[in-house]
Design a protein around this motif. Sequence first.
Motif, PDB file in Angstrom:
ATOM      1  N   LEU A   1       5.164 -10.658  -3.363  1.00  0.00           N
ATOM      2  CA  LEU A   1       5.023  -9.547  -2.427  1.00  0.00           C
ATOM      3  C   LEU A   1       3.794  -8.771  -2.876  1.00  0.00           C
ATOM      4  CD1 LEU A   1       6.244  -7.928  -0.046  1.00  0.00           C
ATOM      5  CD2 LEU A   1       7.447  -6.562  -1.744  1.00  0.00           C
ATOM      6  N   SER A   2       2.747  -8.806  -2.089  1.00  0.00           N
ATOM      7  CA  SER A   2       1.507  -8.148  -2.479  1.00  0.00           C
ATOM      8  C   SER A   2       1.571  -6.651  -2.205  1.00  0.00           C
ATOM      9  CB  SER A   2       0.328  -8.752  -1.736  1.00  0.00           C
ATOM     10  OG  SER A   2       0.344  -8.358  -0.376  1.00  0.00           O
ATOM     11  N   THR A   3       0.690  -5.927  -2.876  1.00  0.00           N
ATOM     12  CA  THR A   3       0.568  -4.490  -2.662  1.00  0.00           C
ATOM     13  C   THR A   3       0.287  -4.207  -1.188  1.00  0.00           C
ATOM     14  OG1 THR A   3      -0.229  -4.161  -4.913  1.00  0.00           O
ATOM     15  CG2 THR A   3      -0.748  -2.439  -3.319  1.00  0.00           C
ATOM     16  N   THR A   4      -0.637  -4.958  -0.633  1.00  0.00           N
ATOM     17  CA  THR A   4      -1.011  -4.772   0.772  1.00  0.00           C
ATOM     18  C   THR A   4       0.181  -5.011   1.688  1.00  0.00           C
ATOM     19  OG1 THR A   4      -3.278  -5.414   0.272  1.00  0.00           O
ATOM     20  CG2 THR A   4      -2.595  -5.521   2.586  1.00  0.00           C
ATOM     21  N   ALA A   5       0.936  -6.065   1.431  1.00  0.00           N
ATOM     22  CA  ALA A   5       2.108  -6.363   2.262  1.00  0.00           C
ATOM     23  C   ALA A   5       3.138  -5.244   2.162  1.00  0.00           C
ATOM     24  CB  ALA A   5       2.728  -7.693   1.850  1.00  0.00           C
ATOM     25  N   LEU A   6       3.352  -4.718   0.952  1.00  0.00           N
ATOM     26  CA  LEU A   6       4.321  -3.641   0.778  1.00  0.00           C
ATOM     27  C   LEU A   6       3.872  -2.382   1.523  1.00  0.00           C
ATOM     28  CD1 LEU A   6       6.946  -2.590  -0.428  1.00  0.00           C
ATOM     29  CD2 LEU A   6       5.704  -2.108  -2.554  1.00  0.00           C
ATOM     30  N   VAL A   7       2.579  -2.067   1.457  1.00  0.00           N
ATOM     31  CA  VAL A   7       2.050  -0.908   2.185  1.00  0.00           C
ATOM     32  C   VAL A   7       2.260  -1.081   3.685  1.00  0.00           C
ATOM     33  CG1 VAL A   7      -0.068   0.322   2.836  1.00  0.00           C
ATOM     34  CG2 VAL A   7       0.373  -0.218   0.443  1.00  0.00           C
ATOM     35  N   HIS A   8       1.921  -2.251   4.196  1.00  0.00           N
ATOM     36  CA  HIS A   8       2.039  -2.490   5.637  1.00  0.00           C
ATOM     37  C   HIS A   8       3.499  -2.443   6.088  1.00  0.00           C
ATOM     38  CE1 HIS A   8      -2.164  -4.044   6.639  1.00  0.00           C
ATOM     39  NE2 HIS A   8      -2.220  -3.534   5.417  1.00  0.00           N
TER      40      HIS A   8
END
Length: 187
Positions: free
Chosen positions: A46-53
């Motif tokens: 789970l990437s940082t970007t995915a978590l933010v989105h």
Amino acid sequence: MIDSPTELLDAAGRGDEQAQGRLFSLLYEELRRCAHRQLGGRGETLSTTALVHETFVKLVAADGLRLESRRHFMALAARAMRQLLVDHARRAGAEKRGGGAAFVTLDDRVPDGPPEAVEVLALDRALAELERIDARAARVVQLHFFGGLSFVAIAELEGLNERTIKRDWQAARLLLASSIGPAAGAC
């Protein structure tokens, strides 16, 4: 033109795509720092970007969401990130026992890596128990640990003094460490 995060979130919640884009741009870096902290700097599955989105989508999609301030938004974002991380850890655990679970730390500082890591599901269970025992202390953990808010900001949000918030934090860390057990390390 709408400029405050509160007004932008209200407009975004009503489906205003332009407001959604402006809100996302306005708060992206703050959400990204929070997400990066939650993932311990590691974005294995789970990437940082995915978590933010995912966090942003979850907040914008919430019906009847009314915000008081930017801090209130970040507190809600912290809760949403916690829920998303727990859901992700449960899915990963269902695929393979213990596989791909995200790790977090209960340390006061934001670490470069997770040396004193505890498994996210154990932390979530311990936080749920803490909420039953001391709801305010659980809010302090969520706001500081998951939301990245300072003790001063939490004190302002809670209408208390900073010393009270720090005492809640210390008590909560002890309760969480005893609840999680040896996996908590030197919280």
